[in-house]
Design an enzyme around this catalytic site. Structure first.
Site, PDB file in Angstrom:
ATOM      1  NE  ARG A 182       4.689  11.294 -22.179  1.00 48.68           N
ATOM      2  CZ  ARG A 182       3.509  11.429 -21.590  1.00 48.68           C
ATOM      3  NH1 ARG A 182       3.316  12.391 -20.680  1.00 48.68           N
ATOM      4  NH2 ARG A 182       2.508  10.638 -21.898  1.00 48.68           N
ATOM      5  CD  GLU A 195       3.732  11.463 -11.344  1.00 44.41           C
ATOM      6  OE1 GLU A 195       2.909  11.588 -12.258  1.00 44.41           O
ATOM      7  OE2 GLU A 195       4.903  11.100 -11.537  1.00 44.41           O
ATOM      8  CE  LYS A 224       2.779   7.314 -19.982  1.00 42.63           C
ATOM      9  NZ  LYS A 224       2.245   7.743 -18.681  1.00 42.63           N
TER      10      LYS A 224
HETATM   11  C1  LIG Z   1       1.408   8.713 -18.110  1.00 44.04           C
HETATM   12  C2  LIG Z   1       1.468   9.207 -16.721  1.00 44.04           C
HETATM   13  C3  LIG Z   1       0.788  10.367 -16.298  1.00 44.04           C
HETATM   14  C4  LIG Z   1      -0.179  11.126 -17.175  1.00 44.04           C
HETATM   15  O1  LIG Z   1       0.419  11.615 -18.334  1.00 44.04           O
HETATM   16  P1  LIG Z   1      -0.472  11.972 -19.611  1.00 44.04           P
HETATM   17  O2  LIG Z   1       0.529  12.369 -20.633  1.00 44.04           O
HETATM   18  O3  LIG Z   1      -1.357  13.091 -19.224  1.00 44.04           O
HETATM   19  O4  LIG Z   1      -1.231  10.743 -19.975  1.00 44.04           O
HETATM   20  C5  LIG Z   1       1.000  10.809 -15.003  1.00 44.04           C
HETATM   21  N1  LIG Z   1       1.806  10.144 -14.159  1.00 44.04           N
HETATM   22  C6  LIG Z   1       2.437   9.020 -14.503  1.00 44.04           C
HETATM   23  C7  LIG Z   1       3.285   8.340 -13.506  1.00 44.04           C
HETATM   24  C8  LIG Z   1       2.294   8.514 -15.799  1.00 44.04           C
HETATM   25  O5  LIG Z   1       2.929   7.386 -16.145  1.00 44.04           O
END
Ligand SMILES: *Cc1c(COP(=O)(O)O)cnc(C)c1O
Length: 287
Positions: free
Chosen positions: A52, A184, A151
């Site tokens: 990722r 989310e 991310k």
């Molecule tokens: C990192 C993140 C998550 C959770 O992702 P994981 O890979 O499970 O840690 C969910 N939403 C956002 C906006 C994030 O930045």
């Protein structure tokens, strides 16, 4: 307590781990990151996090100057410099030092920062009693503007949402997309359980594809549950039998109230607790 920080190949005391004020990570939020956990000395879902990170970097046309294997080695080196076996790892890659203008091509060397520390996002009591969350007015970034799959260090969208939830005295911010569908939370993915089916918004809702989300979906299937990606509205969330959030730092945290509506019987649900136990077993036995 002073931590040892990894910065571009060196392990430094935290007070010496510094980057330039001209770094575009600071000036523009131009960079990518990962939050990873290690349990019992083993980095959980290491390959998924590496994939990722490098995909996020590719999407913003940032070339990370070391390989995934070298990055994994760097994480391990940082953990051992801090004598950590159970750790929260923050991995940051910035565009690097550039000019005051936007042009990322003027940035020559991406900066790689690894912080290994411990984290407790929510108190033990909240895992036992559940979170109270609210829907916020800040919508999740539209994917045509900045795809939530990346991310990125550009986290203001999430911070503005988080501010609203804090202002409301709630534990997390539920974010909708521009069409009003549930996307989310500010830093976690959301799941509901309704009529014996585990539901979570699909990638097309415009979300960060959480690694914990994927682990939980696989785990639920293994436990014999029916799991579906489902484009949901607030109505679906309000009438859910159970609700919980997932993320590397949070792991699995039950939600018992949303916008003042009590979820289920107001206590963490049976399925939520079963998945939480399964997740804890998995993280403690490796993957
Ligand atoms: C990192 C993140 C998550 C959770 O992702 P994981 O890979 O499970 O840690 C969910 N939403 C956002 C906006 C994030 O930045």
């Amino acid at each position: 307590m002073g931590l040892k920080i990894y910065l571009n190949g060196q392990i430094l005391p935290q007070e010496d781990a510094k980057i330039s004020v001209f770094d575009h990570g600071l000036l523009y939020g131009d960079g990518v990151f990962e939050g990873i956990r290690a349990y019992n000395g083993k980095i959980f879902m290491l390959q998924q996090h590496m994939d990722r990170l490098y995909d996020s970097a590719k999407a913003i046309a940032l070339t990370i100057p070391i390989t995934k294997d070298e990055m994994a080695e760097a994480i391990k080196k940082t953990m051992s410099a801090n004598n950590l076996t159970d750790s929260y790892i923050r991995l940051v890659v910035t565009r690097g030092v550039g000019k005051l203008g936007l042009d990322p091509n003027k940035c020559v060397t991406p900066q790689i920062i690894i912080i290994t520390d411990t984290i407790e996002l929510y108190s033990k009591a909240l895992y036992e009693n559940g979170l109270d969350i609210v829907t916020v007015t800040t919508i999740r970034n539209h994917f045509s503007a900045l795809d939530p799959k990346i991310k990125s260090l550009n986290y203001l969208n999430n911070i503005l949402a988080k501010l609203e939830s804090l202002e409301a005295g709630a534990g997390e911010a539920l974010m909708l997309n521009k069409d009003g569908y549930v996307a989310e939370c500010a830093g976690d993915n959301i799941f509901i359980f309704k009529d014996n089916v585990l539901l979570t918004p699909p990638a097309s809702a415009g979300i960060l594809i959480g690694i914990t989300r994927n682990v939980v979906m696989d785990l639920a299937v293994k436990l014999g549950m029916q799991v579906k990606e489902y484009l949901m509205t607030r109505y679906d969330v309000y009438i859910a039998d159970e609700c919980f959030l997932t993320g590397t730092a949070a792991e699995i945290i039950p939600v018992v109230k949303i916008d003042g509506r009590v979820i289920g019987n107001g206590k963490p649900g049976k399925v939520t607790l079963e998945l939480l136990k399964g997740y804890r077993d998995l993280t403690r036995t490796g993957n």
